[in-house]
Design a protein around this motif. Structure first.
Motif, PDB file in Angstrom:
ATOM      1  N   ARG A   1       0.867  -1.179   0.000  1.00  0.00           N
ATOM      2  CA  ARG A   1       0.000   0.000   0.000  1.00  0.00           C
ATOM      3  C   ARG A   1       0.908   1.234   0.000  1.00  0.00           C
ATOM      4  O   ARG A   1       1.892   1.298   0.735  1.00  0.00           O
ATOM      5  N   VAL A   2       0.576   2.203  -0.837  1.00  0.00           N
ATOM      6  CA  VAL A   2       1.338   3.452  -0.907  1.00  0.00           C
ATOM      7  C   VAL A   2       0.978   4.300   0.309  1.00  0.00           C
ATOM      8  O   VAL A   2      -0.184   4.593   0.548  1.00  0.00           O
ATOM      9  N   ARG A   3       1.998   4.668   1.101  1.00  0.00           N
ATOM     10  CA  ARG A   3       1.786   5.508   2.279  1.00  0.00           C
ATOM     11  C   ARG A   3       1.950   6.984   1.967  1.00  0.00           C
ATOM     12  O   ARG A   3       1.278   7.832   2.535  1.00  0.00           O
ATOM     13  N   ASP A   4       2.894   7.292   1.064  1.00  0.00           N
ATOM     14  CA  ASP A   4       3.229   8.687   0.778  1.00  0.00           C
ATOM     15  C   ASP A   4       3.936   8.749  -0.562  1.00  0.00           C
ATOM     16  O   ASP A   4       4.681   7.830  -0.914  1.00  0.00           O
ATOM     17  N   VAL A   5       3.732   9.809  -1.318  1.00  0.00           N
ATOM     18  CA  VAL A   5       4.433  10.041  -2.586  1.00  0.00           C
ATOM     19  C   VAL A   5       5.024  11.437  -2.533  1.00  0.00           C
ATOM     20  O   VAL A   5       4.336  12.405  -2.210  1.00  0.00           O
ATOM     21  N   ARG A   6       6.327  11.532  -2.830  1.00  0.00           N
ATOM     22  CA  ARG A   6       7.024  12.827  -2.794  1.00  0.00           C
ATOM     23  C   ARG A   6       7.798  13.069  -4.082  1.00  0.00           C
ATOM     24  O   ARG A   6       8.309  12.125  -4.677  1.00  0.00           O
ATOM     25  N   ALA A   7       7.906  14.322  -4.470  1.00  0.00           N
ATOM     26  CA  ALA A   7       8.710  14.709  -5.624  1.00  0.00           C
ATOM     27  C   ALA A   7      10.185  14.688  -5.250  1.00  0.00           C
ATOM     28  O   ALA A   7      10.553  14.998  -4.119  1.00  0.00           O
ATOM     29  N   ILE A   8      11.021  14.337  -6.217  1.00  0.00           N
ATOM     30  CA  ILE A   8      12.471  14.337  -6.034  1.00  0.00           C
ATOM     31  C   ILE A   8      13.071  15.281  -7.064  1.00  0.00           C
ATOM     32  O   ILE A   8      12.650  15.294  -8.225  1.00  0.00           O
ATOM     33  N   GLY A   9      14.053  16.038  -6.644  1.00  0.00           N
ATOM     34  CA  GLY A   9      14.768  16.933  -7.562  1.00  0.00           C
ATOM     35  C   GLY A   9      13.863  17.952  -8.218  1.00  0.00           C
ATOM     36  O   GLY A   9      13.147  18.700  -7.544  1.00  0.00           O
ATOM     37  N   ASP A  10      13.846  17.959  -9.555  1.00  0.00           N
ATOM     38  CA  ASP A  10      13.062  18.956 -10.285  1.00  0.00           C
ATOM     39  C   ASP A  10      11.586  18.578 -10.431  1.00  0.00           C
ATOM     40  O   ASP A  10      10.829  19.260 -11.098  1.00  0.00           O
ATOM     41  N   GLY A  11      11.185  17.453  -9.824  1.00  0.00           N
ATOM     42  CA  GLY A  11       9.791  17.030  -9.861  1.00  0.00           C
ATOM     43  C   GLY A  11       9.476  15.999 -10.923  1.00  0.00           C
ATOM     44  O   GLY A  11       8.371  15.480 -10.967  1.00  0.00           O
ATOM     45  N   SER A  12      10.435  15.664 -11.776  1.00  0.00           N
ATOM     46  CA  SER A  12      10.191  14.675 -12.828  1.00  0.00           C
ATOM     47  C   SER A  12      10.349  13.241 -12.317  1.00  0.00           C
ATOM     48  O   SER A  12      10.083  12.294 -13.046  1.00  0.00           O
ATOM     49  N   GLU A  13      10.767  13.095 -11.074  1.00  0.00           N
ATOM     50  CA  GLU A  13      10.933  11.783 -10.446  1.00  0.00           C
ATOM     51  C   GLU A  13      10.188  11.793  -9.116  1.00  0.00           C
ATOM     52  O   GLU A  13      10.094  12.819  -8.452  1.00  0.00           O
ATOM     53  N   ARG A  14       9.650  10.642  -8.731  1.00  0.00           N
ATOM     54  CA  ARG A  14       8.899  10.516  -7.487  1.00  0.00           C
ATOM     55  C   ARG A  14       9.458   9.383  -6.635  1.00  0.00           C
ATOM     56  O   ARG A  14      10.051   8.439  -7.142  1.00  0.00           O
ATOM     57  N   ARG A  15       9.212   9.490  -5.320  1.00  0.00           N
ATOM     58  CA  ARG A  15       9.533   8.419  -4.382  1.00  0.00           C
ATOM     59  C   ARG A  15       8.250   8.107  -3.619  1.00  0.00           C
ATOM     60  O   ARG A  15       7.601   9.005  -3.071  1.00  0.00           O
ATOM     61  N   ALA A  16       7.897   6.822  -3.596  1.00  0.00           N
ATOM     62  CA  ALA A  16       6.714   6.375  -2.872  1.00  0.00           C
ATOM     63  C   ALA A  16       7.159   5.503  -1.707  1.00  0.00           C
ATOM     64  O   ALA A  16       7.913   4.546  -1.909  1.00  0.00           O
ATOM     65  N   ASP A  17       6.709   5.826  -0.508  1.00  0.00           N
ATOM     66  CA  ASP A  17       6.932   4.972   0.656  1.00  0.00           C
ATOM     67  C   ASP A  17       5.813   3.952   0.695  1.00  0.00           C
ATOM     68  O   ASP A  17       4.644   4.301   0.486  1.00  0.00           O
ATOM     69  N   LEU A  18       6.168   2.686   0.949  1.00  0.00           N
ATOM     70  CA  LEU A  18       5.216   1.589   0.879  1.00  0.00           C
ATOM     71  C   LEU A  18       5.139   0.817   2.170  1.00  0.00           C
ATOM     72  O   LEU A  18       6.090   0.810   2.955  1.00  0.00           O
ATOM     73  N   SER A  19       4.023   0.138   2.387  1.00  0.00           N
ATOM     74  CA  SER A  19       3.911  -0.793   3.508  1.00  0.00           C
ATOM     75  C   SER A  19       3.359  -2.111   2.939  1.00  0.00           C
ATOM     76  O   SER A  19       2.470  -2.112   2.093  1.00  0.00           O
ATOM     77  N   LEU A  20       3.900  -3.209   3.410  1.00  0.00           N
ATOM     78  CA  LEU A  20       3.515  -4.537   2.960  1.00  0.00           C
ATOM     79  C   LEU A  20       2.131  -4.873   3.480  1.00  0.00           C
ATOM     80  O   LEU A  20       1.842  -4.671   4.661  1.00  0.00           O
ATOM     81  N   LEU A  21       1.263  -5.367   2.585  1.00  0.00           N
ATOM     82  CA  LEU A  21      -0.088  -5.771   3.022  1.00  0.00           C
ATOM     83  C   LEU A  21      -0.087  -7.240   3.417  1.00  0.00           C
ATOM     84  O   LEU A  21       0.659  -8.032   3.009  1.00  0.00           O
TER      85      LEU A  21
END
Length: 94
Positions: A74-94
Protein backbone atom coordinates in the motif's frame (compact mmCIF):
# COMPACT_ATOMS: atom_id res chain seq x y z
CA UNK A 1 20.35 17.20 -21.30
CA UNK A 2 19.41 13.70 -20.12
CA UNK A 3 15.77 13.15 -19.20
CA UNK A 4 14.86 11.05 -16.15
CA UNK A 5 12.94 8.67 -18.45
CA UNK A 6 16.18 8.01 -20.38
CA UNK A 7 18.01 7.18 -17.15
CA UNK A 8 15.27 4.76 -16.10
CA UNK A 9 15.28 3.13 -19.56
CA UNK A 10 19.05 2.60 -19.31
CA UNK A 11 18.74 1.22 -15.76
CA UNK A 12 15.96 -1.15 -16.88
CA UNK A 13 18.10 -2.36 -19.80
CA UNK A 14 20.92 -3.10 -17.35
CA UNK A 15 18.57 -5.13 -15.12
CA UNK A 16 18.68 -2.67 -12.23
CA UNK A 17 14.92 -2.11 -11.99
CA UNK A 18 11.94 -4.32 -11.20
CA UNK A 19 8.43 -4.27 -12.63
CA UNK A 20 5.65 -2.79 -10.51
CA UNK A 21 1.98 -3.20 -11.37
CA UNK A 22 -0.43 -0.43 -10.48
CA UNK A 23 -4.01 -0.65 -11.72
CA UNK A 24 -3.08 -2.97 -14.59
CA UNK A 25 -0.20 -0.73 -15.71
CA UNK A 26 3.36 -2.10 -15.46
CA UNK A 27 6.24 0.33 -14.85
CA UNK A 28 9.94 -0.34 -14.19
CA UNK A 29 10.84 1.07 -10.76
CA UNK A 30 13.80 1.27 -8.40
CA UNK A 31 12.49 -0.82 -5.48
CA UNK A 32 14.23 -0.73 -2.10
CA UNK A 33 13.62 -2.63 1.14
CA UNK A 34 16.50 -1.75 3.49
CA UNK A 35 16.34 -2.96 7.06
CA UNK A 36 15.65 -0.37 9.73
CA UNK A 37 16.32 -0.91 13.44
CA UNK A 38 13.18 -0.59 15.58
CA UNK A 39 12.23 -1.16 19.22
CA UNK A 40 15.43 0.42 20.50
CA UNK A 41 17.61 -1.97 18.49
CA UNK A 42 15.82 -5.20 19.40
CA UNK A 43 14.24 -5.83 16.00
CA UNK A 44 14.59 -5.08 12.31
CA UNK A 45 11.85 -3.85 10.03
CA UNK A 46 11.96 -3.32 6.27
CA UNK A 47 11.49 0.25 5.04
CA UNK A 48 9.91 -0.31 1.59
CA UNK A 49 10.08 2.39 -1.07
CA UNK A 50 10.19 2.80 -4.82
CA UNK A 51 11.42 5.53 -7.14
CA UNK A 52 10.01 6.08 -10.60
CA UNK A 53 9.64 8.75 -13.30
CA UNK A 54 6.54 10.91 -12.86
CA UNK A 55 5.52 10.17 -16.46
CA UNK A 56 5.27 6.44 -15.63
CA UNK A 57 2.74 6.79 -12.79
CA UNK A 58 1.46 10.37 -12.80
CA UNK A 59 -1.64 9.59 -10.70
CA UNK A 60 -0.06 7.40 -7.99
CA UNK A 61 -1.24 8.56 -4.57
CA UNK A 62 -1.42 7.42 -0.96
CA UNK A 63 -3.82 4.52 -0.54
CA UNK A 64 -3.16 2.93 -3.93
CA UNK A 65 -1.80 -0.62 -4.06
CA UNK A 66 1.34 -1.71 -5.91
CA UNK A 67 2.34 -5.30 -6.75
CA UNK A 68 6.08 -5.99 -6.93
CA UNK A 69 7.46 -9.52 -7.25
CA UNK A 70 4.12 -11.03 -6.26
CA UNK A 71 3.89 -9.02 -3.02
CA UNK A 72 1.22 -6.34 -2.57
CA UNK A 73 2.12 -3.00 -0.98
CA UNK A 74 0.00 0.00 0.00
CA UNK A 75 1.34 3.45 -0.91
CA UNK A 76 1.79 5.51 2.28
CA UNK A 77 3.23 8.69 0.78
CA UNK A 78 4.43 10.04 -2.59
CA UNK A 79 7.02 12.83 -2.79
CA UNK A 80 8.71 14.71 -5.62
CA UNK A 81 12.47 14.34 -6.03
CA UNK A 82 14.77 16.93 -7.56
CA UNK A 83 13.06 18.96 -10.29
CA UNK A 84 9.79 17.03 -9.86
CA UNK A 85 10.19 14.67 -12.83
CA UNK A 86 10.93 11.78 -10.45
CA UNK A 87 8.90 10.52 -7.49
CA UNK A 88 9.53 8.42 -4.38
CA UNK A 89 6.71 6.38 -2.87
CA UNK A 90 6.93 4.97 0.66
CA UNK A 91 5.22 1.59 0.88
CA UNK A 92 3.91 -0.79 3.51
CA UNK A 93 3.52 -4.54 2.96
CA UNK A 94 -0.09 -5.77 3.02
Amino acid sequence: MVRVEDMYAAAASAGLLVDAEVGGQIVAVDFRSPDETVLDGFALSADYSMRFPLSGLPNLAAGHTVTIGGAVYRVRDVRAIGDGSERRADLSLL
